[in-house]
Design an enzyme around this catalytic site. Structure first.
Site, PDB file in Angstrom:
ATOM      1  N   ASP A 158       3.643 149.510 -31.603  1.00 36.99           N
ATOM      2  CA  ASP A 158       2.651 150.026 -30.744  1.00 36.99           C
ATOM      3  C   ASP A 158       1.225 150.414 -31.644  1.00 36.99           C
ATOM      4  O   ASP A 158       1.551 150.387 -32.861  1.00 36.99           O
ATOM      5  CB  ASP A 158       2.948 151.570 -30.098  1.00 36.99           C
ATOM      6  N   HIS A 192       0.117 156.322 -23.136  1.00 38.31           N
ATOM      7  CA  HIS A 192      -0.207 157.837 -23.364  1.00 38.31           C
ATOM      8  C   HIS A 192      -0.065 158.609 -22.230  1.00 38.31           C
ATOM      9  O   HIS A 192       0.051 159.757 -21.956  1.00 38.31           O
ATOM     10  CB  HIS A 192      -1.431 158.089 -24.063  1.00 38.31           C
TER      11      HIS A 192
HETATM   12  N1  DGL Z   1      -0.765 152.012 -26.694  1.00 38.25           N
HETATM   13  C1  DGL Z   1      -2.089 152.025 -25.771  1.00 38.25           C
HETATM   14  C2  DGL Z   1      -1.836 151.487 -24.552  1.00 38.25           C
HETATM   15  O1  DGL Z   1      -0.692 151.633 -24.009  1.00 38.25           O
HETATM   16  C3  DGL Z   1      -2.945 153.133 -25.865  1.00 38.25           C
HETATM   17  C4  DGL Z   1      -3.488 153.600 -27.300  1.00 38.25           C
HETATM   18  C5  DGL Z   1      -4.665 152.768 -27.911  1.00 38.25           C
HETATM   19  O2  DGL Z   1      -5.768 152.748 -27.269  1.00 38.25           O
HETATM   20  O3  DGL Z   1      -4.293 152.129 -28.840  1.00 38.25           O
HETATM   21  O4  DGL Z   1      -2.691 150.964 -24.137  1.00 38.25           O
END
Ligand code: DGL
Length: 274
Positions: free
Chosen positions: A10, A194
């Site tokens: 991630d 998130h």
């Molecule tokens: N992990 C990202 C998503 O699911 C959210 C955080 C980011 O913008 O890096 O889109």
């Protein structure tokens, strides 16, 4: 191929919400989580940047012995997955696999919506990529998807503000706009790792009867199904029920902020991606 842990990537902390669901569905496997926290968020970054960063992360996890990598990030899945699968993987390591989290999420929408109108909340990067509506059109051409980019939601969560008046302001604003654009929406997809942390607030503002959908459980079930259909990949995944965490940020910062996402203490190691 030497068996190794399942890589979970991630941009930052949000993938921890997906990892939790994967581990509760498939507790027997080993996992190696990599958060590119030093360069997160990805949500406002260009295609080229998200692709380059994600490719580095995938290569890094391959070098750590992962044969299977899950992009547990919607922005990376939306902007980089297809190119990595089609362009990079054949040269990089044709026997390894990289999977994303858009497809498993979209697959369940057909059985969740009655009105055939689905709302998507996600980062600007995910929304601008158009990847979710594209996948929806492929699987369910009768579903109308209306997307709303919510640039403030990730920073609110990362700063532990998910239960404050500030979060309520930005949640109400985007939910109101989305439902003004399509009042027939009966299913709202939280297409960002998130957003499960904002779910209680989001549920306060969606019209009555609308179901709010998070991804983790569906991604976990889909991975289970994938492993049962691909014994050649399953045999490349070790099973000692372990989980290790790597971050490009400082370890102290990662361990402190990770506690917003998972309610137990986490020990991480610092790594560099390039
Ligand atoms: N992990 C990202 C998503 O699911 C959210 C955080 C980011 O913008 O890096 O889109």
């Amino acid at each position: 191929m030497q068996p190794g842990p399942i890589g979970i990537f991630d941009s930052g902390y949000g993938g921890l919400t997906i990892l939790e669901d994967i581990r509760s569905e498939l507790p027997e496997y080993d996992y190696l989580y990599l958060g590119d926290n030093a360069r997160a968020p990805y949500g406002n970054r260009s295609f080229e940047t998200v692709y380059a960063f994600t490719r580095q992360a995938v290569r890094f996890l391959f070098d750590q012995g992962c044969s299977l990598v899950i992009l547990a990030c919607n922005t990376a899945s939306a902007k980089a997955l297809r190119t990595i699968q089609q362009v990079d993987l054949p040269n990089m390591s044709p026997d390894r696999r990289v999977l994303g989290i858009l497809r498993p999420t979209v697959e369940v929408l057909g059985s969740l919506t009655t009105s055939r109108h689905v709302g998507l909340t996600a980062t600007p990067g995910t929304v601008l990529s158009g990847s979710y509506p594209l996948e929806v059109r492929k699987l369910f051409p009768d579903i109308v998807m209306t997307s709303e980019a919510c640039p403030m939601w990730v920073p609110l969560v990362e700063n532990g503000e998910q239960e404050t008046g500030g979060a309520a302001f930005f949640v109400e604003r985007h939910i109101r706009t989305l439902f003004e654009r399509d009042p027939q929406i009966d299913t709202l997809l939280l297409g960002c790792t998130h957003y499960p942390l904002l779910r209680p607030l989001i549920e306060q503002y969606v019209p009555k009867g609308v179901q709010v959908v998070t991804q983790g459980a569906y991604v976990a079930k889909s991975l289970k199904d994938y492993l049962s259909r691909h014994p050649e990949m399953e045999s490349c995944c070790t099973r000692n029920a372990s989980c290790a965490f790597l971050t490009t940020e400082s370890v102290d910062k990662f361990e402190e902020s990770a506690s917003i996402f998972v309610k137990r203490s986490i020990t991480a190691l610092h790594v560099k991606l390039d």
